[in-house]
Design a protein around this motif. Structure first.
Motif, PDB file in Angstrom:
ATOM      1  N   SER A  97       6.782   0.565  -4.188  1.00 46.10           N
ATOM      2  CA  SER A  97       6.601   0.672  -2.741  1.00 46.10           C
ATOM      3  C   SER A  97       7.565   1.604  -2.010  1.00 46.10           C
ATOM      4  O   SER A  97       7.304   1.939  -0.862  1.00 46.10           O
ATOM      5  N   VAL A  98       8.670   2.029  -2.611  1.00 48.03           N
ATOM      6  CA  VAL A  98       9.627   2.858  -1.879  1.00 48.03           C
ATOM      7  C   VAL A  98       9.844   4.188  -2.586  1.00 48.03           C
ATOM      8  O   VAL A  98       9.388   4.406  -3.706  1.00 48.03           O
ATOM      9  N   ASN A  99      10.560   5.078  -1.926  1.00 49.52           N
ATOM     10  CA  ASN A  99      10.866   6.392  -2.470  1.00 49.52           C
ATOM     11  C   ASN A  99      11.829   6.251  -3.648  1.00 49.52           C
ATOM     12  O   ASN A  99      12.988   5.908  -3.475  1.00 49.52           O
ATOM     13  N   ARG A 100      11.330   6.549  -4.845  1.00 48.20           N
ATOM     14  CA  ARG A 100      12.151   6.354  -6.033  1.00 48.20           C
ATOM     15  C   ARG A 100      13.330   7.328  -6.099  1.00 48.20           C
ATOM     16  O   ARG A 100      14.385   6.999  -6.625  1.00 48.20           O
ATOM     17  N   ARG A 101      13.150   8.531  -5.596  1.00 49.10           N
ATOM     18  CA  ARG A 101      14.237   9.511  -5.642  1.00 49.10           C
ATOM     19  C   ARG A 101      15.458   8.991  -4.885  1.00 49.10           C
ATOM     20  O   ARG A 101      16.588   9.045  -5.375  1.00 49.10           O
ATOM     21  N   ARG A 102      15.235   8.504  -3.702  1.00 45.93           N
ATOM     22  CA  ARG A 102      16.344   8.004  -2.883  1.00 45.93           C
ATOM     23  C   ARG A 102      16.955   6.756  -3.496  1.00 45.93           C
ATOM     24  O   ARG A 102      18.177   6.592  -3.544  1.00 45.93           O
ATOM     25  N   LEU A 103      16.117   5.847  -3.993  1.00 47.27           N
ATOM     26  CA  LEU A 103      16.614   4.598  -4.566  1.00 47.27           C
ATOM     27  C   LEU A 103      17.443   4.858  -5.822  1.00 47.27           C
ATOM     28  O   LEU A 103      18.499   4.239  -6.018  1.00 47.27           O
ATOM     29  N   ALA A 149       0.842  -1.177   0.000  1.00 47.81           N
ATOM     30  CA  ALA A 149       0.000   0.000   0.000  1.00 47.81           C
ATOM     31  C   ALA A 149       0.880   1.230   0.000  1.00 47.81           C
ATOM     32  O   ALA A 149       1.817   1.343   0.766  1.00 47.81           O
ATOM     33  N   THR A 150       0.588   2.137  -0.895  1.00 47.51           N
ATOM     34  CA  THR A 150       1.411   3.337  -0.992  1.00 47.51           C
ATOM     35  C   THR A 150       0.530   4.562  -1.018  1.00 47.51           C
ATOM     36  O   THR A 150      -0.658   4.513  -1.360  1.00 47.51           O
ATOM     37  N   ARG A 151       1.128   5.694  -0.674  1.00 44.63           N
ATOM     38  CA  ARG A 151       0.435   6.968  -0.751  1.00 44.63           C
ATOM     39  C   ARG A 151       1.312   7.880  -1.590  1.00 44.63           C
ATOM     40  O   ARG A 151       2.366   8.342  -1.137  1.00 44.63           O
ATOM     41  N   THR A 152       0.919   8.118  -2.818  1.00 43.99           N
ATOM     42  CA  THR A 152       1.745   8.870  -3.744  1.00 43.99           C
ATOM     43  C   THR A 152       1.031  10.134  -4.180  1.00 43.99           C
ATOM     44  O   THR A 152      -0.166  10.312  -3.952  1.00 43.99           O
ATOM     45  N   THR A 153       1.790  10.987  -4.848  1.00 43.19           N
ATOM     46  CA  THR A 153       1.208  12.186  -5.420  1.00 43.19           C
ATOM     47  C   THR A 153       0.147  11.794  -6.429  1.00 43.19           C
ATOM     48  O   THR A 153       0.358  10.903  -7.243  1.00 43.19           O
ATOM     49  N   PRO A 154      -1.048  12.419  -6.436  1.00 44.97           N
ATOM     50  CA  PRO A 154      -2.107  12.067  -7.370  1.00 44.97           C
ATOM     51  C   PRO A 154      -1.631  12.157  -8.810  1.00 44.97           C
ATOM     52  O   PRO A 154      -0.827  13.013  -9.161  1.00 44.97           O
ATOM     53  N   ARG A 155      -2.183  11.280  -9.667  1.00 47.65           N
ATOM     54  CA  ARG A 155      -1.765  11.240 -11.058  1.00 47.65           C
ATOM     55  C   ARG A 155      -2.014  12.571 -11.748  1.00 47.65           C
ATOM     56  O   ARG A 155      -1.236  13.019 -12.576  1.00 47.65           O
ATOM     57  N   SER A 156      -3.122  13.233 -11.418  1.00 48.09           N
ATOM     58  CA  SER A 156      -3.411  14.517 -12.045  1.00 48.09           C
ATOM     59  C   SER A 156      -2.343  15.532 -11.732  1.00 48.09           C
ATOM     60  O   SER A 156      -1.960  16.353 -12.568  1.00 48.09           O
ATOM     61  N   ALA A 157      -1.833  15.472 -10.515  1.00 46.38           N
ATOM     62  CA  ALA A 157      -0.775  16.411 -10.149  1.00 46.38           C
ATOM     63  C   ALA A 157       0.506  16.088 -10.884  1.00 46.38           C
ATOM     64  O   ALA A 157       1.243  16.975 -11.298  1.00 46.38           O
ATOM     65  N   LEU A 158       0.769  14.783 -11.057  1.00 42.30           N
ATOM     66  CA  LEU A 158       1.980  14.399 -11.763  1.00 42.30           C
ATOM     67  C   LEU A 158       1.954  14.862 -13.209  1.00 42.30           C
ATOM     68  O   LEU A 158       2.957  15.290 -13.749  1.00 42.30           O
ATOM     69  N   ILE A 190      15.199  15.648 -10.071  1.00 42.20           N
ATOM     70  CA  ILE A 190      14.027  16.181 -10.763  1.00 42.20           C
ATOM     71  C   ILE A 190      12.790  15.285 -10.641  1.00 42.20           C
ATOM     72  O   ILE A 190      11.716  15.635 -11.125  1.00 42.20           O
ATOM     73  N   LEU A 191      12.919  14.125  -9.990  1.00 42.00           N
ATOM     74  CA  LEU A 191      11.755  13.245  -9.854  1.00 42.00           C
ATOM     75  C   LEU A 191      10.697  13.882  -8.971  1.00 42.00           C
ATOM     76  O   LEU A 191      11.011  14.599  -8.018  1.00 42.00           O
ATOM     77  N   PRO A 192       9.413  13.620  -9.258  1.00 37.76           N
ATOM     78  CA  PRO A 192       8.344  14.127  -8.398  1.00 37.76           C
ATOM     79  C   PRO A 192       8.448  13.546  -6.989  1.00 37.76           C
ATOM     80  O   PRO A 192       8.899  12.414  -6.807  1.00 37.76           O
ATOM     81  N   VAL A 193       8.026  14.323  -6.012  1.00 41.53           N
ATOM     82  CA  VAL A 193       8.009  13.844  -4.630  1.00 41.53           C
ATOM     83  C   VAL A 193       6.879  12.836  -4.467  1.00 41.53           C
ATOM     84  O   VAL A 193       5.751  13.064  -4.901  1.00 41.53           O
ATOM     85  N   GLU A 194       7.191  11.709  -3.848  1.00 39.51           N
ATOM     86  CA  GLU A 194       6.186  10.680  -3.592  1.00 39.51           C
ATOM     87  C   GLU A 194       6.190  10.364  -2.103  1.00 39.51           C
ATOM     88  O   GLU A 194       7.227  10.008  -1.546  1.00 39.51           O
ATOM     89  N   ARG A 195       5.042  10.519  -1.480  1.00 37.95           N
ATOM     90  CA  ARG A 195       4.926  10.176  -0.062  1.00 37.95           C
ATOM     91  C   ARG A 195       4.355   8.776   0.041  1.00 37.95           C
ATOM     92  O   ARG A 195       3.179   8.554  -0.221  1.00 37.95           O
ATOM     93  N   ARG A 196       5.219   7.852   0.405  1.00 39.46           N
ATOM     94  CA  ARG A 196       4.811   6.445   0.406  1.00 39.46           C
ATOM     95  C   ARG A 196       4.895   5.865   1.800  1.00 39.46           C
ATOM     96  O   ARG A 196       5.849   6.124   2.526  1.00 39.46           O
ATOM     97  N   SER A 197       3.896   5.075   2.124  1.00 40.54           N
ATOM     98  CA  SER A 197       3.862   4.398   3.415  1.00 40.54           C
ATOM     99  C   SER A 197       3.882   2.894   3.169  1.00 40.54           C
ATOM    100  O   SER A 197       2.881   2.304   2.765  1.00 40.54           O
ATOM    101  N   ARG A 198       5.066   2.293   3.357  1.00 35.59           N
ATOM    102  CA  ARG A 198       5.223   0.868   3.059  1.00 35.59           C
ATOM    103  C   ARG A 198       4.625   0.038   4.182  1.00 35.59           C
ATOM    104  O   ARG A 198       4.987   0.155   5.342  1.00 35.59           O
ATOM    105  N   GLN A 199       3.664  -0.827   3.830  1.00 35.11           N
ATOM    106  CA  GLN A 199       2.957  -1.646   4.819  1.00 35.11           C
ATOM    107  C   GLN A 199       3.212  -3.139   4.630  1.00 35.11           C
ATOM    108  O   GLN A 199       2.618  -3.953   5.304  1.00 35.11           O
TER     109      GLN A 199
END
Length: 409
Positions: free
Chosen positions: A92-98, A8-17, A204-213
């Motif tokens: 599932s994880v923060n793509r910017r950091r990875l 389960a993830t919580r990411t920036t909405p597609r419309s915003a992306l 330059i990647l979009p910010v993604e707020r993800r909660s890995r469960q």
């Protein structure tokens, strides 16, 4: 039938992306697709870095080119392993950091490869560098997500064009630089480019707020189920394994034919220039994207296999006739990139876990390529260039068998 995402993830909405994605700046959003394409080119080059340098590496280590040809398959196996473990994390994880971490690891491994004292340590470095060189496959699902539905294949094609430009650069620029400065300098230069482009792309990647469960490698565990529940994904995997295996057997062995005493006897630099024919892939990619959007993936894949089937006998004839070899190089690149754009677009849209599906697809392709490359070296030693062409033809037959039984919708 689709599988659920592994976490389960919580990411920036597609419309915003698609509109104004969160990120360091609005300018960064405009650089998103071009910079990803350039980063893809640089990182893809790492996988094929050793192939045009095999004669130089062999000379440095007191061996023969055919005896070190297995280094090319090590790179592909490393990339497949990296895809298997790291690419599913894109769900599932923060793509910017990875992306940043993997770019730095790949750069460090390339530097270690430049300092290696033998084929064993070089193989280990190439394995690690290739495993960390999975940044493009972390980003392709994001590119597909941001694209309008009627232009999705075109956007994927832009990244694919970058990938094959990197393949060409590895052979052409790698061969020229290796001849002028030595193969170790090529590895160091690749390390610098990988670090710089990888960090810039992460920025330059979009910010993604993800909660890995779920567990970190839940995506890896979900792979078999995702493939099993999606016949379209399974077909895409098998088709591309056949196509990529045929291309890989030919392309990774080409330096042996061009630079070998029993072949054309070219210098490493001259053999590297032959890679310019691979630019056909960069030209065909956007055309293939438009064809997929208009006619569908299945028709494009069938056409690509027909073109590849024509290229194999031309490659065989190219063992004695340079003109045939040149024509075959153009055809096989056109076939590979058209098939790749079609199959990858299908893989990205056939399940609800695109990063995991993309991992299954690309791992299958590179596994097929690595196995074909591993067989091509001994085939060349035993039967010459005809043996390599036989391996390529066998892989196409295997891939086409799966295509031929595809059920009509």
């Amino acid at each position: 039938m689709s599988s659920s995402p592994p976490a389960a993830t919580r990411t920036t909405p597609r419309s915003a992306l698609r509109g104004a994605p969160e990120g360091p700046s609005a300018r960064a959003s405009r650089l998103f697709l071009p910079l990803i394409a350039v980063c893809t080119a640089v990182t893809a080059a790492n996988i094929y870095l050793a192939a045009p340098l095999l004669p130089l590496i062999a000379h440095d280590f007191g061996s023969t080119p055919s005896a070190v040809a297995w280094l090319a398959s090590v790179a592909q196996l490393g990339y497949a392993a990296g895809l298997l473990f790291f690419a599913p994390l894109g769900d599932s994880v923060n793509r910017r950091r990875l992306v940043a971490v993997l770019a730095l690891v790949a750069a460090a491994a390339l530097v270690a490869g430049a300092a290696s004292a033998g084929t064993g340590s070089l193989a280990a470095a190439v394995l690690v560098a290739s495993a960390a060189t999975v940044v493009p496959q972390l980003l392709v699902p994001l590119v597909a997500e941001r694209a309008p539905a009627d232009r999705r294949a075109r956007h994927v094609a832009a990244v694919v064009a970058g990938l094959f430009t990197g393949v060409v650069a590895a052979r052409v620029l790698g061969g020229l630089a290796g001849q002028a400065f030595g193969w170790r300098s090529v590895f160091v230069g690749a390390a610098v480019l990988t670090a710089v482009l990888g960090l810039a792309t992460a920025y330059i990647l979009p910010v993604e707020r993800r909660s890995r469960q779920s567990p970190l490698f839940a995506g890896l565990a979900a792979l078999p189920g995702v493939v099993r529940h999606s016949p379209d994904l399974w077909r895409a995997c098998v088709r591309q394994a056949g196509m990529y295996g045929a291309w890989s057997a030919l392309w990774t062995s080409l330096a042996l034919l061009l630079a070998g005493d029993d072949g054309y006897g070219m210098t490493t630099a001259a053999a590297g220039l032959f890679g310019l024919f691979g630019l056909a892939a960069s030209v065909v990619a956007p055309l293939a994207g438009g064809l997929v959007d208009r006619f569908g993936a299945a028709k494009v894949v069938r056409s690509a296999y027909l073109v590849a089937a024509v290229s194999v006998p031309l490659f065989w004839l190219g063992g004695q006739v340079m003109a045939a070899l040149c024509a075959a190089a153009v055809l096989v690149h056109a076939a590979l990139v058209a098939s790749h754009v079609a199959n990858q677009t299908l893989a990205l849209t056939t399940t609800s876990a695109p990063a995991t599906a993309n991992t299954a697809y690309v791992v299958s392709g590179f596994a097929g390529g690595a196995l074909a490359s591993a067989l091509a070296g001994p085939a060349y030693g035993h039967s010459g260039w005809s043996g390599v062409c036989a391996v390529a033809g066998a892989w196409l037959v295997l891939g086409w068998a799966a295509t031929a039984v595809r059920r009509k919708r």
